[in-house]
Design an enzyme around this catalytic site. Structure first.
Site, mmCIF file in Angstrom:
data_model
loop_
_atom_site.group_PDB
_atom_site.id
_atom_site.type_symbol
_atom_site.label_atom_id
_atom_site.label_comp_id
_atom_site.label_asym_id
_atom_site.label_seq_id
_atom_site.Cartn_x
_atom_site.Cartn_y
_atom_site.Cartn_z
ATOM 1 N N ASP A 48 0.839 -1.203 0.000
ATOM 2 C CA ASP A 48 0.000 0.000 0.000
ATOM 3 C C ASP A 48 0.874 1.253 0.000
ATOM 4 O O ASP A 48 1.708 1.443 0.880
ATOM 5 C CB ASP A 48 -0.871 0.014 1.263
ATOM 6 C CG ASP A 48 -1.787 1.226 1.309
ATOM 7 O OD1 ASP A 48 -2.864 1.169 0.701
ATOM 8 O OD2 ASP A 48 -1.399 2.247 1.930
ATOM 9 N N TYR A 53 2.648 9.901 -0.055
ATOM 10 C CA TYR A 53 3.715 9.356 0.797
ATOM 11 C C TYR A 53 5.112 9.690 0.252
ATOM 12 O O TYR A 53 6.105 9.477 0.942
ATOM 13 C CB TYR A 53 3.589 7.832 0.957
ATOM 14 C CG TYR A 53 2.297 7.350 1.559
ATOM 15 C CD1 TYR A 53 1.398 8.231 2.144
ATOM 16 C CD2 TYR A 53 1.958 5.999 1.548
ATOM 17 C CE1 TYR A 53 0.201 7.785 2.673
ATOM 18 C CE2 TYR A 53 0.770 5.542 2.094
ATOM 19 C CZ TYR A 53 -0.111 6.449 2.645
ATOM 20 O OH TYR A 53 -1.294 6.000 3.173
ATOM 21 N N LYS A 78 -2.856 5.884 -4.184
ATOM 22 C CA LYS A 78 -3.998 6.771 -3.920
ATOM 23 C C LYS A 78 -3.744 8.149 -4.519
ATOM 24 O O LYS A 78 -2.609 8.624 -4.511
ATOM 25 C CB LYS A 78 -4.206 6.937 -2.401
ATOM 26 C CG LYS A 78 -4.115 5.642 -1.624
ATOM 27 C CD LYS A 78 -4.337 5.813 -0.145
ATOM 28 C CE LYS A 78 -3.958 4.548 0.609
ATOM 29 N NZ LYS A 78 -2.534 4.447 0.975
ATOM 30 N N HIS A 111 -7.946 9.340 -1.944
ATOM 31 C CA HIS A 111 -7.301 9.244 -0.623
ATOM 32 C C HIS A 111 -8.185 9.772 0.517
ATOM 33 O O HIS A 111 -8.257 9.170 1.586
ATOM 34 C CB HIS A 111 -5.970 10.001 -0.666
ATOM 35 C CG HIS A 111 -4.979 9.550 0.351
ATOM 36 N ND1 HIS A 111 -3.634 9.525 0.115
ATOM 37 C CD2 HIS A 111 -5.129 9.108 1.623
ATOM 38 C CE1 HIS A 111 -3.008 9.083 1.191
ATOM 39 N NE2 HIS A 111 -3.895 8.827 2.122
HETATM 40 N N1 LIG Z 1 -5.776 6.012 3.668
HETATM 41 C C1 LIG Z 1 -5.296 6.773 4.611
HETATM 42 O O1 LIG Z 1 -5.714 7.927 4.807
HETATM 43 C C2 LIG Z 1 -4.200 6.240 5.495
HETATM 44 C C3 LIG Z 1 -3.896 6.902 6.700
HETATM 45 C C4 LIG Z 1 -2.898 6.350 7.500
HETATM 46 C C5 LIG Z 1 -2.235 5.185 7.097
HETATM 47 N N2 LIG Z 1 -2.528 4.578 5.911
HETATM 48 C C6 LIG Z 1 -1.833 3.347 5.454
HETATM 49 O O2 LIG Z 1 -1.909 2.368 6.487
HETATM 50 C C7 LIG Z 1 -0.601 1.944 6.840
HETATM 51 C C8 LIG Z 1 -0.541 1.513 8.284
HETATM 52 O O3 LIG Z 1 -0.959 2.548 9.151
HETATM 53 P P1 LIG Z 1 0.068 3.388 10.056
HETATM 54 O O4 LIG Z 1 1.386 3.403 9.397
HETATM 55 O O5 LIG Z 1 -0.615 4.667 10.335
HETATM 56 O O6 LIG Z 1 0.087 2.613 11.457
HETATM 57 P P2 LIG Z 1 0.275 1.107 11.971
HETATM 58 O O7 LIG Z 1 0.598 0.191 10.876
HETATM 59 O O8 LIG Z 1 -0.902 0.805 12.847
HETATM 60 O O9 LIG Z 1 1.503 1.259 12.957
HETATM 61 C C9 LIG Z 1 2.811 1.507 12.518
HETATM 62 C C10 LIG Z 1 3.690 1.658 13.751
HETATM 63 O O10 LIG Z 1 3.645 0.455 14.523
HETATM 64 C C11 LIG Z 1 4.948 -0.054 14.747
HETATM 65 N N3 LIG Z 1 4.859 -1.520 14.606
HETATM 66 C C12 LIG Z 1 4.725 -2.235 13.461
HETATM 67 N N4 LIG Z 1 4.622 -3.541 13.713
HETATM 68 C C13 LIG Z 1 4.688 -3.678 15.058
HETATM 69 C C14 LIG Z 1 4.661 -4.792 15.944
HETATM 70 N N5 LIG Z 1 4.522 -6.031 15.482
HETATM 71 N N6 LIG Z 1 4.754 -4.555 17.279
HETATM 72 C C15 LIG Z 1 4.873 -3.302 17.759
HETATM 73 N N7 LIG Z 1 4.929 -2.197 16.982
HETATM 74 C C16 LIG Z 1 4.842 -2.393 15.626
HETATM 75 C C17 LIG Z 1 5.826 0.579 13.701
HETATM 76 O O11 LIG Z 1 7.109 0.822 14.224
HETATM 77 P P3 LIG Z 1 8.442 0.125 13.590
HETATM 78 O O12 LIG Z 1 8.656 0.769 12.275
HETATM 79 O O13 LIG Z 1 9.457 0.464 14.616
HETATM 80 O O14 LIG Z 1 8.140 -1.347 13.506
HETATM 81 C C18 LIG Z 1 5.131 1.924 13.445
HETATM 82 O O15 LIG Z 1 5.591 2.888 14.359
HETATM 83 C C19 LIG Z 1 0.266 3.156 6.477
HETATM 84 O O16 LIG Z 1 1.629 2.853 6.442
HETATM 85 C C20 LIG Z 1 -0.355 3.551 5.162
HETATM 86 O O17 LIG Z 1 0.108 2.674 4.136
HETATM 87 C C21 LIG Z 1 -3.525 5.089 5.124
#
Ligand SMILES: NC(=O)c1ccc[n+]([C@@H]2O[C@H](COP(=O)([O-])OP(=O)(O)OC[C@H]3O[C@@H](n4cnc5c(N)ncnc54)[C@H](OP(=O)(O)O)[C@@H]3O)[C@@H](O)[C@H]2O)c1
Length: 280
Positions: A48, A53, A78, A111
Site C-alpha cells: 500500500d 507518501y 492513492k 485518498h
Molecule cells: N488512507 C489513509 O488515509 C491512510 C492513513 C494512515 C495510514 N494509511 C496506510 O496504512 C498503513 C498503516 O498505518 P500506520 O502506518 O498509520 O500505522 P500502523 O501500521 O498501525 O503502525 C505503525 C507503527 O507500529 C509499529 N509496529 C509495526 N509492527 C509492530 C509490531 N509487530 N509490534 C509493535 N509495533 C509495531 C511501527 O514501528 P516500527 O517501524 O518500529 O516497527 C510503526 O511505528 C500506512 O503505512 C499507510 O500505508 C492510510
C-alpha cells in the site's frame, strides 16, 4: 512466515485482496526499498502506497528488486484530493505509474473526500482511468457511511474497497456495515493503532494464551472479521510477526472482549482538514 502465497485473500466484488499487506506511509529511501523487497521475499503479496507518501519510486524499486512476478502482487496507490479535478486525476494516476514503473496498479483510491469538487466528476474520472487500463480496480478511502452510499450510486464501475482507520480502539461498525452492503472490502489502516496495541494489557494477556504478541492479536481480531490489514513496519523482524496471524484463532469470547476496547475518541488520524463535518 512460511512459503509465498501463505497469506489468504478476501473477495470484494469478485476481486481477491490479500488480507495482510505492507503499509508504507513514512517509509523513506533505502529503508522503504528494503522493506518492500523483504516483505515480498517473505510472502507478502499486497503493498500500500500513495502519491502523498512521496515514496512511490522506492516502492517500485523494492517491487522490481524482489523478483516476484508482477501478476502476483496487489499494488495500491492513492490520488491526493488536490488532484480530484478530472484532468488532474488522470495526470496524477499517470505520474504515480511512472514513479512506480508499472503499467497499471491493482487498486487506485481517492485518498480523502474533497468537498470542493463534485464527487460525480471525480468518480467519472476515476472510472475512466480504470477503463483506460491504468488501474485494474478502483475504490475510496476515508469515506463515511453517507459518502459510501453516494459514491456507489455515482460510480459506473464497482468500488472494491473503503480504506479507513480501523483497530480495536475505534468503533467503525456503521461504516463497515455500509461497505459490506455493497460488497466492498474494508481495508484497515493504522491497524495496530500506530504501534500502541503492543502496550495494551488485554491484547497482551490474550496473546500470551496463544503464544502470540499483542500486535498479532490486534491484527487477528481484524482479519478474523475479513478486514484487510496493512500494518507498517521499518523493522524486518516485524514483517513475519505481522503476517503470522493465520495459525491461530480467537474464541467468540475473546473477540467480544477485544471489541469492548472501542471508544468514541479512539481515532488517531486527524480528520479535521477533510471537511468531514459536511459529510456525516
Ligand atoms: N488512507 C489513509 O488515509 C491512510 C492513513 C494512515 C495510514 N494509511 C496506510 O496504512 C498503513 C498503516 O498505518 P500506520 O502506518 O498509520 O500505522 P500502523 O501500521 O498501525 O503502525 C505503525 C507503527 O507500529 C509499529 N509496529 C509495526 N509492527 C509492530 C509490531 N509487530 N509490534 C509493535 N509495533 C509495531 C511501527 O514501528 P516500527 O517501524 O518500529 O516497527 C510503526 O511505528 C500506512 O503505512 C499507510 O500505508 C492510510
Amino acid at each position: 512466515m512460511s512459503a509465498a502465497g501463505a497469506i489468504p485473500s478476501v473477495a470484494a466484488n469478485a476481486v481477491k485482496i490479500p488480507l495482510v499487506g505492507l503499509g508504507t506511509w513514512d517509509l523513506r529511501g533505502r529503508t522503504c526499498v528494503r522493506m518492500v523487497e523483504q516483505a515480498l521475499r517473505l510472502g507478502y503479496r499486497h503493498i500500500d502506497t500513495a502519491e502523498m507518501y512521496d515514496n512511490e519510486r522506492e516502492v517500485g524499486e523494492g517491487l522490481h528488486a524482489s523478483g516476484v512476478k508482477r501478476g502476483e502482487v496487489f499494488v495500491t496507490t492513492k490520488v491526493w484530493p488536490s488532484h480530484f479535478a478530472p484532468r488532474e486525476l488522470e495526470r496524477a494516476a499517470r505520474d504515480s505509474l511512472a514513479r512506480l514503473r508499472l503499467r497499471e496498479v491493482d487498486l487506485l483510491l481517492l485518498h480523502w473526500p474533497n468537498p470542493q469538487i463534485p464527487l460525480a466528476d471525480t468518480l467519472g474520472a476515476l472510472c475512466k482511468v480504470k477503463r483506460d487500463g491504468l488501474a485494474r480496480h478502483i475504490g475510496v478511502s476515508n469515506f463515511t457511511v453517507k459518502l459510501v452510499e453516494e459514491a456507489v450510486r455515482l460510480s459506473t464501475e464497482p468500488l472494491i474497497c473503503n480504506q479507513i482507520e480501523c483497530h480495536p480502539f475505534l468503533d467503525q461498525s456503521k461504516v463497515i456495515a455500509a461497505c459490506r452492503k455493497h460488497d466492498m472490502a474494508v481495508v484497515a489502516y493504522s491497524p495496530i493503532a500506530r504501534g500502541s496495541a503492543r502496550n495494551d494489557k488485554l491484547l497482551a494477556r490474550i496473546g500470551a494464551a496463544h503464544g502470540k504478541t499483542a500486535a498479532q492479536v490486534c491484527l487477528r481480531f481484524l482479519v478474523q472479521q475479513d478486514i484487510v490489514v496493512i500494518p507498517r513496519t521499518s523493522k524486518e523482524q516485524r514483517l513475519s510477526e505481522n503476517a503470522g496471524v493465520f495459525d491461530f484463532s480467537l474464541s467468540a469470547a475473546e473477540m467480544r472482549e477485544i471489541a469492548g476496547l472501542a471508544h468514541r475518541d479512539g481515532r488517531i488520524v486527524d480528520w479535521s482538514y477533510s471537511g468531514r463535518a459536511q459529510w456525516d
